[in-house]
Design a protein around this motif. Structure first.
Motif, PDB file in Angstrom:
ATOM      1  N   ASN A 118       0.816  -1.209   0.000  1.00  0.00           N
ATOM      2  CA  ASN A 118       0.000   0.000   0.000  1.00  0.00           C
ATOM      3  C   ASN A 118       0.855   1.267   0.000  1.00  0.00           C
ATOM      4  OD1 ASN A 118      -2.714  -1.208   2.150  1.00  0.00           O
ATOM      5  ND2 ASN A 118      -2.288  -1.565   0.005  1.00  0.00           N
ATOM      6  N   ALA A 170      -2.725  -5.869  -2.430  1.00  0.00           N
ATOM      7  CA  ALA A 170      -2.795  -4.522  -1.850  1.00  0.00           C
ATOM      8  C   ALA A 170      -4.226  -4.164  -1.456  1.00  0.00           C
ATOM      9  CB  ALA A 170      -2.251  -3.497  -2.847  1.00  0.00           C
ATOM     10  N   SER A 219       1.639  -2.578  -7.307  1.00  0.00           N
ATOM     11  CA  SER A 219       0.235  -2.846  -6.988  1.00  0.00           C
ATOM     12  C   SER A 219      -0.699  -1.777  -7.544  1.00  0.00           C
ATOM     13  CB  SER A 219       0.060  -2.904  -5.469  1.00  0.00           C
ATOM     14  OG  SER A 219       0.409  -1.656  -4.886  1.00  0.00           O
TER      15      SER A 219
END
Length: 317
Positions: A139, A266, A150
């Protein structure tokens, strides 16, 4: 030094707008003009006589179709300066903000330059724990201003490693961004994010970065005094955040089949984190955010977001 046009989208926040404009009047290098694009009922621009005295052109443009994306595009159409600076109406500039941004254009051949918000929320123990968690779930990363495999982004002011020198970046934040006016001849902020997601500033700036180059400088700083007005509905916010990340991933990050695994990992991590926060806080708005995230994830999994990459128009039509 190049001339600057400052574009400020605003909506019913006259006090915040006045503070922003006052900081522009105090700049070490004055802009050529300030363009206020109003979605509300602003009767007149605050401090107009002061701008006239300084010889700074002041434009108030009212429009019928609301939205930040449209305001940014309209502002680019009206601008006359060599460089267009975008500001949020609840920001206050350091005295050399304009000068420092323009200085980068003198030394680097780039299409855009971003500044830095000087008052991010401080990282306390829970934030440090969350940061480690986000690293695991892709993230966030270690280098601010970079896009992860991601499709999630490492935002500025959210890591242990803030920007210390002027360098290249994959994206810049919309409220501290600037771009050469000439690039708007064939590029625009996409309207697609208006309906489906958040992140039109990241979408636009990564296109600029890949085509013209993009830089961020810690020398251009401002304060963001986030207004308590216009608090978003958390359910809608959660949904739009996820869909914005999905559209961004699909258009700019996806390469091989395994890219989808990175995005799914993610997204699962983000959903779990928001669920834990909701459970610990017992706040209704946080549970609404989780519901929005779940709804967006469901729509992605079922293929209900069917926009093609061609919808992400870069031309000025």
């Amino acid at each position: 030094m190049k001339s600057a046009s400052i574009v400020i989208p605003t909506y019913n926040r006259p006090a915040e707008l006045e503070a922003c404009l006052r900081s522009i009047l105090g700049q070490s290098v004055a802009p050529l003009e300030v363009i206020v694009v109003d979605d509300g009922n602003l009767a007149q621009v605050p401090l107009a006589p002061d701008f006239e005295t300084r010889g700074i052109r002041l434009v108030l443009h009212r429009k019928d179709r609301p939205g930040l994306t449209e305001s940014r595009n309209v502002g680019a159409t009206l601008a006359r300066g060599d460089v267009i600076l975008y500001l949020d109406d609840d920001t206050v500039l350091f005295a050399d903000y304009v000068e420092q941004l323009l200085a980068v254009y003198e030394h680097r051949d780039v299409g855009g330059v971003g500044g830095i918000i000087d008052n991010p929320k401080p990282m306390r123990l829970p934030h440090h724990i969350r940061y480690l968690y986000d690293l695991v779930f892709l993230n966030r990363g270690l280098r601010e201003g970079r896009v992860l495999p991601s499709g999630f982004c490492t935002d500025f002011g959210t890591t242990w490693f803030p920007v210390r020198e002027t360098r290249e970046a994959d994206f810049v934040d919309g409220g501290v961004s600037s771009f050469r006016r000439e690039i708007f001849a064939d590029m625009r902020f996409t309207e697609r994010y208006r309906e489906f997601g958040l992140g039109e500033d990241k979408d636009f700036s990564i296109r600029v970065a890949r085509r013209y180059g993009l830089a961020v400088t810690p020398n251009a700083r401002l304060l963001h005094h986030e207004s308590p007005k216009m608090r978003p509905d958390k359910r809608l916010w959660g949904r739009k955040f996820v869909l914005g990340r999905y559209l961004f991933f699909r258009d700019h990050v996806r390469t091989k089949w395994w890219s989808w695994l990175a995005f799914a990992w993610a997204l699962a991590g983000y959903l779990l984190a928001r669920t834990i926060i909701a459970a610990l806080s017992l706040r209704r708005d946080e549970f609404r955010r989780v519901a929005g995230i779940l709804g967006a994830a469901r729509d992605i999994a079922l293929g209900r977001i069917s926009l093609s990459k061609a919808d992400n128009r870069e031309d000025g039509a």
